[in-house]
Motif scaffolding. Structure first.
Motif, PDB file in Angstrom:
ATOM      1  N   CYS A  50       0.834  -1.202   0.000  1.00  0.00           N
ATOM      2  CA  CYS A  50       0.000   0.000   0.000  1.00  0.00           C
ATOM      3  C   CYS A  50       0.869   1.254   0.000  1.00  0.00           C
ATOM      4  CB  CYS A  50      -0.948   0.002   1.193  1.00  0.00           C
ATOM      5  SG  CYS A  50      -2.274  -1.203   1.033  1.00  0.00           S
ATOM      6  N   ASN A  53       1.925   2.544  -3.308  1.00  0.00           N
ATOM      7  CA  ASN A  53       0.908   3.388  -3.948  1.00  0.00           C
ATOM      8  C   ASN A  53       0.893   4.776  -3.328  1.00  0.00           C
ATOM      9  OD1 ASN A  53      -0.032   1.414  -5.745  1.00  0.00           O
ATOM     10  ND2 ASN A  53      -1.370   0.555  -4.189  1.00  0.00           N
ATOM     11  N   PHE A  71      -5.587   6.959  -9.909  1.00  0.00           N
ATOM     12  CA  PHE A  71      -4.854   5.747  -9.580  1.00  0.00           C
ATOM     13  C   PHE A  71      -5.814   4.573  -9.570  1.00  0.00           C
ATOM     14  CE2 PHE A  71      -6.275   5.697  -5.151  1.00  0.00           C
ATOM     15  CZ  PHE A  71      -6.478   7.042  -4.874  1.00  0.00           C
TER      16      PHE A  71
END
Length: 155
Positions: A50, A53, A71
């Protein structure tokens, strides 16, 4: 929370994750809180996946404030399975987590008005400050799950 404290907490998350993982061997890393939950190793990989990202989102907001960033949503269970989180070592990923957090911290401390820079995305608008709060909440939530799992199994 003051900005200095927010950034400090953000930068310390990798150290806190390493501390949570300390003393665990492969067997310990495989322990789960409950039958259908992820193992400690899988939770740690998830935090870092995560953060990869979040890293890109934060960089984009810092570099091109006010512009729209789209995204892809991702299914953590698919990533967990396809990236074989249950089997892979954490060593390289922990290094990556540390350097990503150090780099964003560096930018936040170096760029004028960094925390007030804005990201526009498909779900709305957020400042870098908002993003760091989110990133911290996510990482520390899962670090606490690791600590809970260790307590359950007396590790």
């Amino acid at each position: 929370m003051k900005d200095v404290e927010l950034i400090k907490q953000y930068n310390e998350a990798p150290k806190k994750l390493v501390e949570a993982l300390s003393g665990l061997d492969d067997s310990g890393l495989g322990k789960k809180r409950a039958k259908d939950k992820w193992s400690i190793r899988e939770i740690a990989h998830h935090i870092i996946e995560c953060d990869l990202n979040y890293f890109q989102i934060n960089r984009y907001a810092l570099a091109d404030t006010g512009e729209k960033f789209i995204f892809n949503e991702f299914d953590p269970n698919t990533w967990n399975k396809n990236m074989e989180h249950s089997k892979r070592s954490l060593q390289l990923e922990l290094q990556l987590f540390t350097i990503m957090r150090e780099y964003i911290t560096y930018l936040c401390n170096s760029l004028p008005g960094a925390l007030d820079r804005v990201l526009i995305h498909q779900d709305g608008t957020a400042t870098v400050r908002d993003a760091l709060k989110h990133d911290n909440q996510h990482a520390y939530h899962h670090i606490n799950q690791i600590l809970e799992t260790k307590r359950i199994h007396n590790l």
